[in-house]
Write a protein that holds these residues in place. Structure first.
Motif, PDB file in Angstrom:
ATOM      1  N   VAL A 195       0.843  -1.195   0.000  1.00 40.69           N
ATOM      2  CA  VAL A 195       0.000   0.000   0.000  1.00 40.69           C
ATOM      3  C   VAL A 195       0.879   1.246   0.000  1.00 40.69           C
ATOM      4  CG1 VAL A 195      -1.619   1.348   1.391  1.00 40.69           C
ATOM      5  CG2 VAL A 195      -2.001  -1.097   1.055  1.00 40.69           C
ATOM      6  N   TRP A 251      -3.058   8.172 -10.586  1.00 38.62           N
ATOM      7  CA  TRP A 251      -3.715   6.913 -10.209  1.00 38.62           C
ATOM      8  C   TRP A 251      -4.314   6.215 -11.418  1.00 38.62           C
ATOM      9  CZ3 TRP A 251      -3.618   4.342  -5.664  1.00 38.62           C
ATOM     10  CH2 TRP A 251      -3.069   5.022  -4.560  1.00 38.62           C
ATOM     11  N   TRP A 307      -3.678  -1.654  -9.636  1.00 37.04           N
ATOM     12  CA  TRP A 307      -4.965  -1.464  -8.969  1.00 37.04           C
ATOM     13  C   TRP A 307      -5.410  -2.735  -8.262  1.00 37.04           C
ATOM     14  CZ3 TRP A 307      -7.619   2.549  -7.456  1.00 37.04           C
ATOM     15  CH2 TRP A 307      -7.445   3.775  -8.116  1.00 37.04           C
ATOM     16  N   ALA A 341      -5.854  -3.142  -4.265  1.00 31.89           N
ATOM     17  CA  ALA A 341      -7.118  -3.561  -3.630  1.00 31.89           C
ATOM     18  C   ALA A 341      -6.885  -4.795  -2.763  1.00 31.89           C
ATOM     19  CB  ALA A 341      -8.175  -3.847  -4.698  1.00 31.89           C
ATOM     20  N   THR A 342      -6.075  -5.723  -3.303  1.00 25.52           N
ATOM     21  CA  THR A 342      -5.749  -6.943  -2.555  1.00 25.52           C
ATOM     22  C   THR A 342      -5.059  -6.608  -1.245  1.00 25.52           C
ATOM     23  OG1 THR A 342      -5.414  -8.033  -4.659  1.00 25.52           O
ATOM     24  CG2 THR A 342      -4.521  -9.136  -2.728  1.00 25.52           C
ATOM     25  N   LEU A 394      -5.176  -3.883   0.457  1.00 22.94           N
ATOM     26  CA  LEU A 394      -6.083  -3.265   1.430  1.00 22.94           C
ATOM     27  C   LEU A 394      -6.835  -4.341   2.217  1.00 22.94           C
ATOM     28  CD1 LEU A 394      -7.627  -0.254  -0.538  1.00 22.94           C
ATOM     29  CD2 LEU A 394      -5.893  -0.198   1.256  1.00 22.94           C
ATOM     30  N   MET A 444     -11.983   0.377 -10.822  1.00 19.86           N
ATOM     31  CA  MET A 444     -12.939   0.591  -9.740  1.00 19.86           C
ATOM     32  C   MET A 444     -13.650  -0.710  -9.356  1.00 19.86           C
ATOM     33  SD  MET A 444     -12.794   3.499  -8.454  1.00 19.86           S
ATOM     34  CE  MET A 444     -11.036   3.530  -8.745  1.00 19.86           C
ATOM     35  N   SER A 477     -12.253  -3.561  -9.096  1.00 18.97           N
ATOM     36  CA  SER A 477     -11.390  -4.229  -8.102  1.00 18.97           C
ATOM     37  C   SER A 477     -11.646  -3.652  -6.724  1.00 18.97           C
ATOM     38  CB  SER A 477      -9.908  -4.054  -8.456  1.00 18.97           C
ATOM     39  OG  SER A 477      -9.587  -4.791  -9.614  1.00 18.97           O
ATOM     40  N   MET A 478     -11.734  -2.324  -6.663  1.00 20.07           N
ATOM     41  CA  MET A 478     -11.991  -1.698  -5.367  1.00 20.07           C
ATOM     42  C   MET A 478     -13.398  -2.072  -4.877  1.00 20.07           C
ATOM     43  SD  MET A 478      -9.179  -0.206  -4.826  1.00 20.07           S
ATOM     44  CE  MET A 478      -9.327   1.027  -3.562  1.00 20.07           C
ATOM     45  N   ALA A 522     -13.346  -5.514  -3.467  1.00 20.33           N
ATOM     46  CA  ALA A 522     -12.677  -5.510  -2.161  1.00 20.33           C
ATOM     47  C   ALA A 522     -13.613  -4.972  -1.081  1.00 20.33           C
ATOM     48  CB  ALA A 522     -11.399  -4.668  -2.229  1.00 20.33           C
ATOM     49  N   LEU A 523     -14.346  -3.927  -1.418  1.00 21.87           N
ATOM     50  CA  LEU A 523     -15.239  -3.313  -0.422  1.00 21.87           C
ATOM     51  C   LEU A 523     -16.417  -4.231  -0.098  1.00 21.87           C
ATOM     52  CD1 LEU A 523     -15.983  -0.748   1.205  1.00 21.87           C
ATOM     53  CD2 LEU A 523     -17.396  -0.095  -0.754  1.00 21.87           C
TER      54      LEU A 523
END
Lengths: 633, 335
Positions: A244, A257, A265, A269-270, A272, A353, A355-356, A359-360
């Motif tokens: 990170v 970014w 990305w 995400a991973t 995080l 996004m 991926s994020m 993750a979320l």
């Protein structure tokens, strides 16, 4: 060359001594507080823990920190010992992210073969009903080991891809914390050893999930499993923090970014997830350890404990963990597709996004593993809704990949075959998810071979195929040689049909009533012939992996030389000579001047200094590449 | 547009073919309960959507692989387009709608499986390593076989004496984990609709003999069920017969065979009166005293070659002294 110059050898010797010392210490404490001197479990646990710590000191991965603690300075860089041959660097502590990445990768492949071997043993047992050569207890241990050792292999493989690729892709000279990076790798080695040592200490009959109360009653091997997972988890947390910080702080000039290579990305995400969720599996396993060692009743109903509590803590990590396993792989797919399709990645921002988003959302769905567990019933419907949401960002990835392929000029070398294989296999893994997500159907599907089939699809499509693709693709970057194409294609064309046969077989018997994790099955259910076919398919997959390993070893020395940009990629690491130089872009500073995947439109993604690699290095280390300041621990 | 037309037709054909194939091979076991109906209907809908989405992606993919392949000698680039916001929004919103709809009908199907019949017959299910025990409080009988009258809802009230187990009869579809702990009693409602013999199969890994933790489930006509209840309610005058019944009801048979085969514990065949060697090397005669100890305090005298801590130490609480005598009489009779 003296054998003791290898860090790993010193580590193992230190681990043996440390284990003995730890056991002695435990006996001493027991005598001092008036207990019987010997009790196998606490003595073994303390021994194993001290042994693992001793391993780290033995390898030398702690030496800079111990020197600093003692008030001594150490050099900023440890250049490789020139007296050692090249291969020996991989058996010693190194702070070079590329060496660490390869260490992760090689360990991952070795551990993958071991976990596969466990599967072959019990698959042979399952080829026909009735017990042939395993005892149920040994079957249960091997089945649990297959699971957890595969997970270790996947985490190591994820570590390999993130460590090797992220600094190269973002134009950094190394990770933000190189010493922490080395520690994060080396802590896996005693961790993996401890997990496997459980085999010799009575095993564990709980599967990798280690649910109490069964895990409270299991043999001593259970504790080695807990300790081993604890260390591997520690590696995950340390590696994630490092990644990170690296991604946030060390991107090349001009790399905003949304101009990062897409794999970054996915890795971000991973990381995080790894950084924030892993603690919970550590906690849940530690609670069982303590219950076993000290008799605290966290999960003991007689003492007011609650067995469901464990499952909540466990799945709070272990569900996001599956996104740790697959997100980097999906990132590899997105990263490689444009190279071989020769056109831009379709919907870059949407893929990034998604991926994020995965993750979320991944943090909000854990209880879908518990629809039949007897948790509070009002939790089932809300978790069904959140679970179904995962399909949305995952779908965005598939549609965008199809958009990327559309009207391209597609070529099919081995890495691309594995990318396409990954898409189809992961697609099927994804599509077989929603039936498990809706509670009503899950009441039938839960804990059956259908789930086994679904899960193997997601893991093969989300990790195994992309990992192989990544190895075939970046092998020249690591070694300056390429792997044999013919063997690579044999690997693919043997593994793919075998895998489909295996997974369809698993899903078929699962729907018809085959429970998962059983050492033997009722011949009256009529599954014998399907199981025989699954076993044969599993052995063919193993054969294909063996071909891959032979190709890998052979190509290191005898592969066709490939020092140039053989895939015609725009990515910065391919603008460097192969193998990549020790400090990456130290002699090749670059600036990002265009979009990463603009194939056919802008001439280049990055502008490399025309005098690159010729003149003296601009600065010793903290070069202008790290825009927000130089790296340091 | 030609490409899209061809792909569209192919997607349609493949969807229909996949759906026909999956529909024809019989994916699920026979449907033997009322609760299975909403579950199977929902599963069928899932299969339709899976067939379509699989066809959609795979046909586009295979079509691209074949049609948009690089011709030999061509070093050019593909068409340049970087994305399409409208499409991205469409394939975010439409799947979102579909999954929310599925969650909604999933909740309805779940409610359907939980529909309460106030007339339901209660059966108390006790799971232990590695046996099932079924008590019928309405009739005062206990059995190791779950006999159920057809078309009448049964309310299973379930708990475990040791680790987590899971009650699952594949033909009934529904599944529920069975937990240890007095405050963790779980319920499951099943309305059998099809006469026949099935098996309850433990679906949660519960240790060594998990695979064998299966018990018969028989769905009977009401009259046949009543006859079975009547037969079970009789108490025999013969301690051997009472002991035999206890041995099956209490789960002894899960580990101790009566034909000389070693399952988990020693076989009971011809064991009475024998001289056995214990794990500590000493030797003891199998008599009433030894058997009594072996039942109430199983770890006290472990026979050599067997493992301690496997047999539940709870039988002193579960069985009365008279019942233990019956059991011993039964073991004595097994020559």
């Amino acid at each position: 060359m003296r054998i003791l110059s290898l860090g790993i050898v010193r580590g193992f010797i230190a681990q043996i001594i440390g284990t003995a010392v730890g056991m002695g210490l435990a006996v001493l404490i027991r005598i001092l507080i008036g207990l019987d001197a010997w009790s196998a479990e606490p003595v073994a646990v303390v021994g194993a823990l001290v042994g693992a710590i001793a391993f780290l000191f033995g390898t030398g991965v702690m030496s800079d920190w111990t020197q600093w603690a003692l008030g001594h300075d150490t050099p900023e860089h440890h250049e490789p010992d020139p007296r050692l041959p090249g291969w020996a660097h991989y058996f010693n502590v190194s702070t070079d992210h590329k060496i660490i990445g390869i260490q992760y990768g090689v360990t991952s492949v070795i551990v993958l073969m071991l976990a596969g071997l466990f599967a072959l043993i019990f698959r042979a047992e399952l080829a026909e009903s009735g017990m042939q050569f395993l005892t149920p207890q040994l079957y249960n241990t091997l089945m649990g080991l297959h699971g957890i050792v595969m997970i270790a292999s996947i985490l190591l493989g994820v570590g390999a891809m993130s460590n090797y690729l992220v600094p190269l892709l973002i134009g950094a000279s190394d990770m933000a914390f190189p010493r922490l990076n080395a520690l994060a790798y080396w802590v896996n080695v005693p961790g993996a050893l401890l997990v496997v040592s459980s085999l010799a200490l009575g095993g564990f009959d709980t599967g990798w999930t280690g649910y109490p109360p069964l895990s409270v009653r299991a043999p001593l091997g259970m504790q080695m499993f807990f300790l081993g997972v604890y260390l591997v988890g520690l590696s995950s947390i340390l590696g994630s923090i490092n990644l990170v910080v690296t991604t946030v702080r060390m991107r090349a000039p001009g790399m905003s970014w949304f101009r990062m290579p897409i794999f970054v990305w996915a890795a971000f995400a991973t990381a995080l997830i790894g950084m924030t969720a892993t603690q919970l599996i550590g906690l849940s396993f530690m609670m069982v350890m303590i219950q076993r060692l000290l008799g605290l009743g966290f999960f003991d109903p007689e003492k007011g404990g609650n067995v469901i509590l464990f499952q909540h803590l466990f799945w709070f990590y272990s569900h996001p963990a599956v996104y740790v396993f697959i997100l980097p792989g999906l990132g590899i797919i997105s990263e490689l597709l444009p190279v071989f399709v020769r056109k831009p990645l379709f919907g870059y921002k949407w893929i990034a996004m998604s991926s994020m988003g995965i993750a979320l959302v991944g943090f909000l769905v854990w209880a879908h593993h518990m629809f039949t567990s007897g948790m509070e019933e009002y939790l089932r419907v809300p978790f069904m809704y959140s679970t179904m949401l995962v399909a949305v960002p995952t779908g965005v990835k598939f549609f965008s990949w199809v958009g990327t392929l559309w009207r391209g000029k597609i070529e099919y070398p081995t890495p691309m075959l594995f990318v396409l294989g990954a898409i189809v296999v992961f697609l099927f893994g994804g599509l077989t998810g929603p039936p498990n997500g809706t509670v009503a159907t899950d009441l039938h599907l839960h804990d059956t071979y259908w789930i086994v089939g679904h899960f193997h699809n997601t893991m093969f499509g989300g990790f195994v195929y992309p990992f192989f693709a990544a190895i075939y693709y970046w092998f020249p970057k690591m070694t300056g040689r390429r792997m044999n194409e013919r063997l690579g294609k044999i690997h693919f064309w043997l593994m793919t049909p075998s895998f489909w046969v295996m997974t369809f077989g698993q899903m078929r018997v699962g729907l018809l009533g085959m429970r998962r994790r059983i050492a033997d099955y009722d011949p009256a259910q009529g599954f014998d012939s399907t199981h025989l076919v699954i076993t044969i398919a599993a052995f063919l997959i193993a054969l294909s992996v063996l071909i891959f390993v032979i190709n890998l070893i052979n190509s290191i020395r005898r592969g066709e030389a490939a020092t140039e940009n053989i895939w015609h990629s725009r990515s910065p690491e391919w603008q460097l000579p192969s193998p990549a130089p020790a400090h990456n872009y130290a002699d090749y500073p670059f600036e990002v001047i265009a979009e990463p995947y603009d194939y056919g439109a802008s001439p280049a993604y990055v502008s490399i200094d025309p005098n690159a690699g010729k003149g003296p290095a601009p600065a010793p280390h903290g070069r202008p590449l790290a825009p927000h300041g130089a790296a340091g621990d | 547009m030609k490409h899209f037309a061809v792909v569209g037709i192919l997607v349609l054909i493949v969807t229909i073919l996949v759906n026909l194939l999956l529909g024809s091979i019989g994916l699920l076991p026979v449907q033997a309960s009322a609760q299975a109906v909403p579950i199977d209907n929902l599963f069928g809908l899932h299969i339709k959507v899976i067939s379509f989405l699989f066809a959609l992606i795979v046909v586009f993919l295979l079509y691209s692989i074949v049609v948009f392949r690089r011709r030999p000698g061509d070093t050019g680039y593909g068409d340049h387009f970087e994305g399409h916001t409208g499409l991205e929004i469409a394939w975010t919103i439409i799947p979102l709608g579909i999954v929310l709809y599925f969650a909604y009908i999933g909740a309805q199907a779940l409610a359907e499986t939980r529909r309460v019949d106030p007339q339901a017959m209660q059966v108390k299910v006790t799971a232990s390593q590695w046996a099932w025990k079924f008590e019928y409080p309405d009739y005062g009988i206990t059995s190791d076989t779950l006999n159920l009258p057809v078309n009448r809802q049964v309310l299973l009230v379930m708990s475990s004496t040791d680790v987590i187990h899971s009650f699952w009869v594949p033909e009934f579809r529904v599944k529920q984990d069975v937990l240890p702990g007095a405050d963790m009693v779980k319920e499951l409602r099943i309305t059998p609709t099809l006469l026949g013999s099935y098996k309850v199969r433990c679906a949660e890994l519960c240790g060594t003999s998990h695979a064998y933790m299966e018990s018969p489930v028989v769905v009977l006509e009401q009259t046949a069920f009543d006859a079975w209840v009547k037969d079970q309610s009789k108490v025999s005058d013969d301690p051997v017969v009472r002991g035999q019944k206890l041995a099956t009801q209490s789960g002894c048979a899960g580990c101790h065979s009566i034909d000389g085969k070693v399952i988990v514990g020693p076989s009971w065949k011809g064991i009475y009166g024998e001289q056995v060697t214990l794990a500590d090397g000493s030797s003891v005669a199998v008599d009433d005293t030894y058997l009594h100890t072996a039942i109430v305090d199983p770890n006290a005298q472990i026979v050599k070659g067997f493992n301690p801590n496997i047999m539940p130490p709870t039988y002193a609480k579960v069985l009365t002294d008279a019942q233990i005598s019956d059991l011993i009489a039964y073991i004595k009779s097994l020559k």
